[in-house]
Design a protein around this motif. Structure first.
Motif, PDB file in Angstrom:
ATOM      1  N   ASN A 221      98.965  14.780   5.147  1.00 43.68           N
ATOM      2  CA  ASN A 221      99.269  13.633   4.304  1.00 43.68           C
ATOM      3  C   ASN A 221     100.444  13.928   3.369  1.00 43.68           C
ATOM      4  O   ASN A 221     101.323  13.074   3.160  1.00 43.68           O
ATOM      5  N   THR A 222     100.473  15.160   2.835  1.00 41.08           N
ATOM      6  CA  THR A 222     101.597  15.577   1.993  1.00 41.08           C
ATOM      7  C   THR A 222     102.903  15.528   2.773  1.00 41.08           C
ATOM      8  O   THR A 222     103.932  15.047   2.275  1.00 41.08           O
ATOM      9  N   GLU A 224     103.554  13.747   5.499  1.00 38.41           N
ATOM     10  CA  GLU A 224     103.896  12.360   5.844  1.00 38.41           C
ATOM     11  C   GLU A 224     104.584  11.669   4.662  1.00 38.41           C
ATOM     12  O   GLU A 224     105.546  10.898   4.841  1.00 38.41           O
ATOM     13  N   ASN A 225     104.124  11.950   3.455  1.00 42.56           N
ATOM     14  CA  ASN A 225     104.774  11.387   2.269  1.00 42.56           C
ATOM     15  C   ASN A 225     106.184  11.947   2.111  1.00 42.56           C
ATOM     16  O   ASN A 225     107.119  11.233   1.713  1.00 42.56           O
ATOM     17  N   TYR A 226     106.349  13.232   2.428  1.00 39.76           N
ATOM     18  CA  TYR A 226     107.673  13.858   2.353  1.00 39.76           C
ATOM     19  C   TYR A 226     108.625  13.210   3.361  1.00 39.76           C
ATOM     20  O   TYR A 226     109.801  12.958   3.051  1.00 39.76           O
ATOM     21  N   LYS A 228     108.594  10.192   4.439  1.00 41.83           N
ATOM     22  CA  LYS A 228     108.978   8.851   3.990  1.00 41.83           C
ATOM     23  C   LYS A 228     110.074   8.896   2.925  1.00 41.83           C
ATOM     24  O   LYS A 228     110.946   8.018   2.876  1.00 41.83           O
ATOM     25  N   THR A 229     110.017   9.924   2.064  1.00 40.37           N
ATOM     26  CA  THR A 229     110.954   9.966   0.943  1.00 40.37           C
ATOM     27  C   THR A 229     112.197  10.811   1.207  1.00 40.37           C
ATOM     28  O   THR A 229     113.215  10.622   0.543  1.00 40.37           O
TER      29      THR A 229
END
Length: 342
Positions: A221-222, A224-226, A228-229
């Motif tokens: 999850n960490t 996947e957030n990376y 996106k940004t």
């Protein structure tokens, strides 16, 4: 001699090592638990002599003799040479001999181009100087008797016969497989032996491992957030990188196996493989992810990228450059015990 005078050869210490080997083989479903247990139990048989007792108690400054040959000699005499031994029994005994004899010096050649056996010659040469009869007699009386060792050996033979049903035919492929099994068992023995010694020094329980699996789903999850940004996967080459990453992500739900990813330089292999590895580890219950890379510069760069993508998770991890000194410098002394000769 008494068990009290041989702290490195008491039944508890040897059982810790053979239990550790048994756990290794069961964890990886090798089907060789009895063989591993037998090797672990017998590997330090040669320490059971009065002169070695004096060395362990500090009365002698240096080791009086090699301790590795005794267990190998016992296996050779009792199992390899017995008249009724078939191909499976001899191969099993040979694996035991090689691992025990080589657990400090490394594997010996069984046969050289001239038909001479460095292994057997080494055992014969060492037999007189290592007080082998004294060591064997004490071991059988105080640690494990002959019946127990025979029972383990018979169990090991059954495992070997299951793993290598066509052993009597022997060929280059079979010989290669036997060599790999031997190297694997030696590696397990050396690791268990050193780990147990390290835990003894640091007064820790060798089975109270800190080797707990990370929360792979949280790390995924960490990441996947990376993505996106920080990773633009919508245009040009970045879009292609995103497609490669998505393909790896889907493949991660497959069963464990050997897979390849053929992508040109700059295609995003580091992040794509990380995404695959995190999801694959979570899906299959794996405890570790290894990156094995041939160049230190690439290893360092990948470690930096991965650490950043995972929000500095594992910032104190040890990057193994085949040099234990690196780990010691970073405070990982206890873990370095397991890689002292990597």
């Amino acid at each position: 001699m008494s068990l009290r005078n041989l702290p490195h050869l008491d039944d508890g210490t040897l059982l810790e090592i053979d239990e550790a080997m048994d756990l290794y083989t069961r964890r990886f479903d090798l089907g060789l638990a009895r063989l591993a247990e037998l090797i672990g139990l017998m590997h330090d048989m040669g320490k059971a002599t009065r002169r070695f007792e004096a060395y362990l108690s500090g009365k002698l400054a240096v080791s009086p003799h090699h301790h590795a040959p005794a267990g190998a000699i016992y296996a050779y005499r009792r199992w390899f040479l017995r008249s009724e031994a078939d191909a499976c029994a001899r191969a099993t005994a040979q694996i035991v001999m090689l691992c025990i004899f080589g657990h400090h010096a490394g594997l010996s050649d069984c046969l050289d181009p001239n038909g001479w056996s460095p292994l057997l010659n080494g055992l014969e040469t060492e037999a007189a100087s290592v007080h082998v009869n004294e060591a064997i007699a004490w071991f059988l009386e105080n640690v494990a008797d002959a019946d127990r060792l025979d029972a383990l050996f018979e169990g090991a033979c059954r495992e070997f016969d299951t793993l290598f049903p066509d052993l009597p035919k022997r060929g280059s492929r079979m010989d290669a497989a036997l060599g790999l099994v031997c190297r694997l068992l030696l590696s397990i023995l050396v690791d268990a032996d050193r780990w147990d010694a390290a835990c003894l020094e640091y007064e820790e329980n060798p089975f109270a491992s800190s080797d707990h699996a990370p929360d792979w789903n949280a790390l995924l999850n960490t990441f996947e957030n990376y993505r996106k940004t920080h990773l633009n996967c919508t245009e040009g080459v970045d879009r292609i990188r995103g497609e490669i990453s998505d393909a790896c992500f889907e493949k991660a739900l497959s069963a464990p196996g050997v897979y390849s990813l053929s992508v040109p330089t700059g295609g995003g292999k580091t992040y794509s493989s990380l995404r695959y590895a995190l999801r694959h580890a979570a899906h299959n219950g794996h405890s570790r992810i290894f990156y094995i890379i041939p160049y230190n510069t690439i290893l360092d760069q990948n470690a930096k990228d991965i650490r950043e993508a995972l929000d500095n998770y594992g910032q104190n991890e040890n990057k193994h450059h085949c040099m234990a000194r690196r780990m010691v410098e970073r405070g990982g002394r206890r873990e370095a015990e397991r890689f002292a000769e990597a």
